[in-house]
Design an enzyme around this catalytic site. Structure first.
Site, PDB file in Angstrom:
ATOM      1  N   LYS A  30     -60.476 -21.581  28.014  1.00 17.16           N
ATOM      2  CA  LYS A  30     -61.675 -22.071  27.321  1.00 17.16           C
ATOM      3  C   LYS A  30     -61.364 -23.357  26.562  1.00 17.16           C
ATOM      4  O   LYS A  30     -62.165 -24.291  26.546  1.00 17.16           O
ATOM      5  CB  LYS A  30     -62.215 -20.995  26.362  1.00 17.16           C
ATOM      6  CG  LYS A  30     -62.901 -19.855  27.106  1.00 17.16           C
ATOM      7  CD  LYS A  30     -63.166 -18.642  26.233  1.00 17.16           C
ATOM      8  CE  LYS A  30     -63.656 -17.488  27.102  1.00 17.16           C
ATOM      9  NZ  LYS A  30     -63.776 -16.213  26.451  1.00 17.16           N
ATOM     10  N   GLN A  46     -63.539 -13.081  20.954  1.00 19.00           N
ATOM     11  CA  GLN A  46     -62.955 -12.625  22.217  1.00 19.00           C
ATOM     12  C   GLN A  46     -62.834 -11.099  22.231  1.00 19.00           C
ATOM     13  O   GLN A  46     -62.298 -10.513  21.297  1.00 19.00           O
ATOM     14  CB  GLN A  46     -61.577 -13.283  22.396  1.00 19.00           C
ATOM     15  CG  GLN A  46     -60.939 -13.028  23.734  1.00 19.00           C
ATOM     16  CD  GLN A  46     -61.656 -13.719  24.890  1.00 19.00           C
ATOM     17  OE1 GLN A  46     -62.023 -14.869  24.805  1.00 19.00           O
ATOM     18  NE2 GLN A  46     -61.875 -12.980  25.960  1.00 19.00           N
ATOM     19  N   ASP A  97     -71.794 -17.104  23.400  1.00 18.01           N
ATOM     20  CA  ASP A  97     -71.726 -16.113  24.478  1.00 18.01           C
ATOM     21  C   ASP A  97     -73.113 -15.593  24.881  1.00 18.01           C
ATOM     22  O   ASP A  97     -73.249 -14.939  25.909  1.00 18.01           O
ATOM     23  CB  ASP A  97     -70.905 -14.900  23.990  1.00 18.01           C
ATOM     24  CG  ASP A  97     -69.478 -14.936  24.511  1.00 18.01           C
ATOM     25  OD1 ASP A  97     -69.202 -15.700  25.446  1.00 18.01           O
ATOM     26  OD2 ASP A  97     -68.648 -14.178  23.976  1.00 18.01           O
TER      27      ASP A  97
END
Ligand code: NAP
Length: 277
Positions: free
Chosen positions: A50, A94, A117
């Site tokens: 990422k 995460q 997200d």
């Protein structure tokens, strides 16, 4: 005839180029923060990818590595600090989190307008009423891959195998919002093969290596394989790729299909949050 490959890596490159072009018109740098609790090696690798993606599009990115024994309260306070920072436009926590942390409470704490997200209940709820703002990365990437085929979604029969809040459920809603007729299958579905064979668009997200065989696929279908299963050091999808590509019209490879598009959609979401729309 063999199915056409839907190349997610190439499409993701195009997404990044478009982001770089858009960035030239901005007077500030979009910022993404990733929160990692503990040091799970797979998570560390995903985060590294990422960060590299952020570098490719010249975003600011930062990783907040927090100890595995952090308390729920301290983690939430940390997220709230990031919520308040004007230079951080998107953030994600995460997964997986240690078992003593309430995952839902953590997701709820990420403000909807910082939710890179697209997993905050407000953003997921917007999908229900066909008000797509920031949408979850994997489902959005899947829609882009389906659009790449040039085939119409409207009026098709789409079957989603898997109903997780991360992939199956939201991608079904996004297909419904585009006027597909949608069937969800899951571990309690009575005749999964019969349902799958009705699919013009078959999205498979179950996490079972090569579960979908050629006899479960309608000839000419678009097959999207979301699964990533690590078998003998290799990443294997949920679809028996070689056999199914002889039946389908389009198919995503694993790796190089949905995965790269998921990452590209994280960048797109961050940009969307940065420019406020
Ligand atoms: P998940 O939360 O474990 O959900 C799995 C879903 O599959 C559940 O709905 C489950 O049904 C269903 N299922 C499991 N076994 C089944 C069976 N034998 N028959 C029918 N349905 C079955 O997984 P997920 O997070 O959605 O991820 C699914 C896969 O996609 C994994 O391999 C994951 O690694 C991969 N993934 C890839 C990306 C990417 O970017 N490429 C992103 C996210 C996930 P129940 O609801 O009835 O239990």
């Amino acid at each position: 005839m063999s199915a056409e490959l839907l190349n997610g890596s190439r499409l993701a490159q195009r997404v990044r180029s478009r982001i770089r072009r858009k960035l030239k018109k901005l007077t500030f740098t979009p910022g993404l923060a990733v929160v990692q609790v503990g040091d799970d090696p797979a998570s560390t690798l995903y985060i590294k990818h990422k960060q590299r993606d952020c570098e490719k599009v010249h975003f600011h990115s930062e990783v907040h590595r927090l100890p595995p024994d952090i308390t729920q309260e301290t983690l939430i306070e940390h997220i709230e600090t990031l919520n308040a920072r004007p230079d951080i436009h998107g953030m994600l926590v995460q997964m997986p989190l240690p078992v003593h942390i309430d995952k839902e409470a953590v997701i709820d704490t990420v403000m909807p307008h910082k939710d890179a997200d697209g997993l905050n209940p407000v953003n997921l709820g917007n999908l229900l009423i066909n008000r797509e703002g920031v949408t979850p990365c994997t489902p959005t990437g899947i829609i882009r891959l389906i659009e790449l085929t040039g085939e119409k979604i409207e009026g098709t029969h789409a079957v989603c195998i898997g109903r997780s809040p991360l992939v199956g459920k939201p991608v079904g809603l996004m297909l419904l919002n585009r006027n597909a007729t949608v069937t969800y299958c899951h571990s309690r579905t009575a005749d999964l093969k019969a349902e799958a064979r009705k699919a013009d668009i078959l999205v498979v997200a179950i996490g079972r290596p090569e579960f979908i065989t050629a006899d479960m696929v309608k000839p000419g279908a678009i097959v999207i394989d979301v699964g990533i299963n690590h078998v003998n050091g290799r990443a294997i999808g949920d679809v028996q790729f070689e056999a199914v590509r002889e039946v389908a019209a389009f198919i995503t490879p694993v790796p190089g299909g949905v995965g790269p598009m998921t990452r590209a959609m994280l960048l797109e979401n961050t940009l969307k949050l940065a420019i406020g729309g």
